[in-house]
Write a protein that holds these residues in place. Structure first.
Motif, short mmCIF file in Angstrom:
data_model
loop_
_atom_site.label_atom_id
_atom_site.label_comp_id
_atom_site.label_asym_id
_atom_site.label_seq_id
_atom_site.Cartn_x
_atom_site.Cartn_y
_atom_site.Cartn_z
N ALA A 1 0.85 -1.19 0.00
CA ALA A 1 0.00 0.00 0.00
C ALA A 1 0.89 1.24 0.00
N HIS A 2 0.28 2.35 -0.22
CA HIS A 2 0.97 3.64 -0.13
C HIS A 2 0.41 4.30 1.12
N MET A 3 1.12 4.11 2.22
CA MET A 3 0.59 4.42 3.54
C MET A 3 0.71 5.89 3.90
N THR A 4 -0.32 6.37 4.62
CA THR A 4 -0.26 7.69 5.23
C THR A 4 0.50 7.56 6.55
N VAL A 5 0.87 8.69 7.14
CA VAL A 5 1.54 8.64 8.45
C VAL A 5 0.62 7.97 9.47
N GLU A 6 -0.67 8.25 9.39
CA GLU A 6 -1.62 7.65 10.33
C GLU A 6 -1.65 6.13 10.20
N GLN A 7 -1.59 5.63 8.98
CA GLN A 7 -1.58 4.19 8.76
C GLN A 7 -0.28 3.56 9.27
N ILE B 1 12.88 7.04 1.83
CA ILE B 1 11.51 6.72 1.41
C ILE B 1 11.04 7.86 0.51
N ARG B 2 9.98 7.60 -0.26
CA ARG B 2 9.40 8.60 -1.15
C ARG B 2 8.13 9.16 -0.53
N LYS B 3 7.91 10.44 -0.75
CA LYS B 3 6.64 11.06 -0.37
C LYS B 3 5.84 11.24 -1.66
N ILE B 4 4.60 10.81 -1.61
CA ILE B 4 3.71 10.96 -2.76
C ILE B 4 2.63 11.96 -2.37
N SER B 5 2.68 13.11 -2.99
CA SER B 5 1.72 14.18 -2.70
C SER B 5 0.73 14.29 -3.85
N VAL B 6 -0.54 14.24 -3.52
CA VAL B 6 -1.61 14.42 -4.49
C VAL B 6 -2.56 15.45 -3.89
N ILE C 1 17.95 15.32 -9.94
CA ILE C 1 17.93 14.41 -8.78
C ILE C 1 17.00 13.23 -9.02
N SER C 2 15.75 13.50 -9.38
CA SER C 2 14.79 12.43 -9.61
C SER C 2 13.56 13.02 -10.28
N TYR C 3 12.66 12.15 -10.70
CA TYR C 3 11.35 12.61 -11.18
C TYR C 3 10.29 11.68 -10.64
N ASP C 4 9.08 12.21 -10.54
CA ASP C 4 7.96 11.45 -9.99
C ASP C 4 6.80 11.59 -10.95
N LEU C 5 6.48 10.52 -11.67
CA LEU C 5 5.41 10.56 -12.66
C LEU C 5 4.13 10.00 -12.05
N LYS C 6 3.08 10.83 -12.05
CA LYS C 6 1.75 10.41 -11.60
C LYS C 6 0.81 10.62 -12.78
N VAL C 7 0.10 9.58 -13.15
CA VAL C 7 -0.89 9.66 -14.21
C VAL C 7 -2.26 9.56 -13.56
N PRO D 1 -4.11 13.21 1.80
CA PRO D 1 -2.95 13.20 2.70
C PRO D 1 -1.73 12.63 1.97
N ASP D 2 -0.54 13.11 2.34
CA ASP D 2 0.68 12.56 1.77
C ASP D 2 0.76 11.08 2.09
N ARG D 3 1.30 10.33 1.16
CA ARG D 3 1.53 8.91 1.36
C ARG D 3 3.00 8.62 1.12
N TYR D 4 3.46 7.49 1.64
CA TYR D 4 4.88 7.18 1.59
C TYR D 4 5.10 5.83 0.96
N ASP D 5 6.25 5.69 0.28
CA ASP D 5 6.51 4.53 -0.54
C ASP D 5 8.01 4.24 -0.56
N LYS D 6 8.35 3.05 -1.01
CA LYS D 6 9.76 2.69 -1.18
C LYS D 6 10.37 3.50 -2.31
N VAL D 7 11.69 3.62 -2.34
CA VAL D 7 12.36 4.47 -3.33
C VAL D 7 12.69 3.74 -4.63
N ILE D 8 12.34 2.51 -4.75
CA ILE D 8 12.58 1.78 -6.00
C ILE D 8 11.86 2.51 -7.13
N LYS D 9 12.53 2.68 -8.27
CA LYS D 9 11.99 3.44 -9.40
C LYS D 9 10.70 2.80 -9.90
#
Length: 126
Positions: free
Chosen positions: A17-23, A53-58, A103-109, A62-70
């Motif tokens: 999952a892409h967990m929130t801090v609360e999760q 870790i990665r932060k995923i902001s939409v 540094i990096s890019y984050d693609l969200k579709v 709420p922000d969610r967090y994920d592993k840094v694997i591409k």
């Protein structure tokens, strides 16, 4: 690395999952019942700032967090579900367009997920 930091890192990196801090907090609380929410926020922020870790902001979520694997993400505009997806690697193309390294890019579709599309069809027939 503190015990909480190590455990939070493990929780995020083993989750599908892409967990929130609360999760993350609720999961950590199972192992450490006395842990404070502030401790989780502080450690998640530290891990993110150290690029462990990665932060995923939409927007509007709420922000969610994920592993840094591409990998990239599909985001349902209706329900907010976040799904991992691997698009073609754009690194070489982006470097060429930018004229240098980055540094990096984050693609969200953004799309409407299959479950929400099915719900929309059912709503139209009701």
């Amino acid at each position: 690395m503190t015990k909480y930091e190590a455990e939070i890192y493990k929780i995020i990196n083993t989750s599908t999952a892409h967990m929130t801090v609360e999760q993350v907090y609720m999961e950590l609380k199972k192992r450490y019942p006395k842990v404070a929410m502030a401790t989780v926020y502080n450690n998640v922020n530290k891990l993110w700032k150290e690029r462990m870790i990665r932060k995923i902001s939409v927007e509007n979520m709420p922000d969610r967090y994920d592993k840094v694997i591409k990998h990239d993400h599909l985001v349902c505009q209706r329900c907010g579900k976040l799904a991992d997806f691997s698009f073609e690697d754009l690194t070489a193309s982006l470097r060429e367009q930018m004229g240098g390294d980055f540094i990096s890019y984050d693609l969200k579709v953004f799309y409407i997920c299959p479950a929400c599309r099915a719900q929309e069809r059912n709503d139209k027939h009701t």
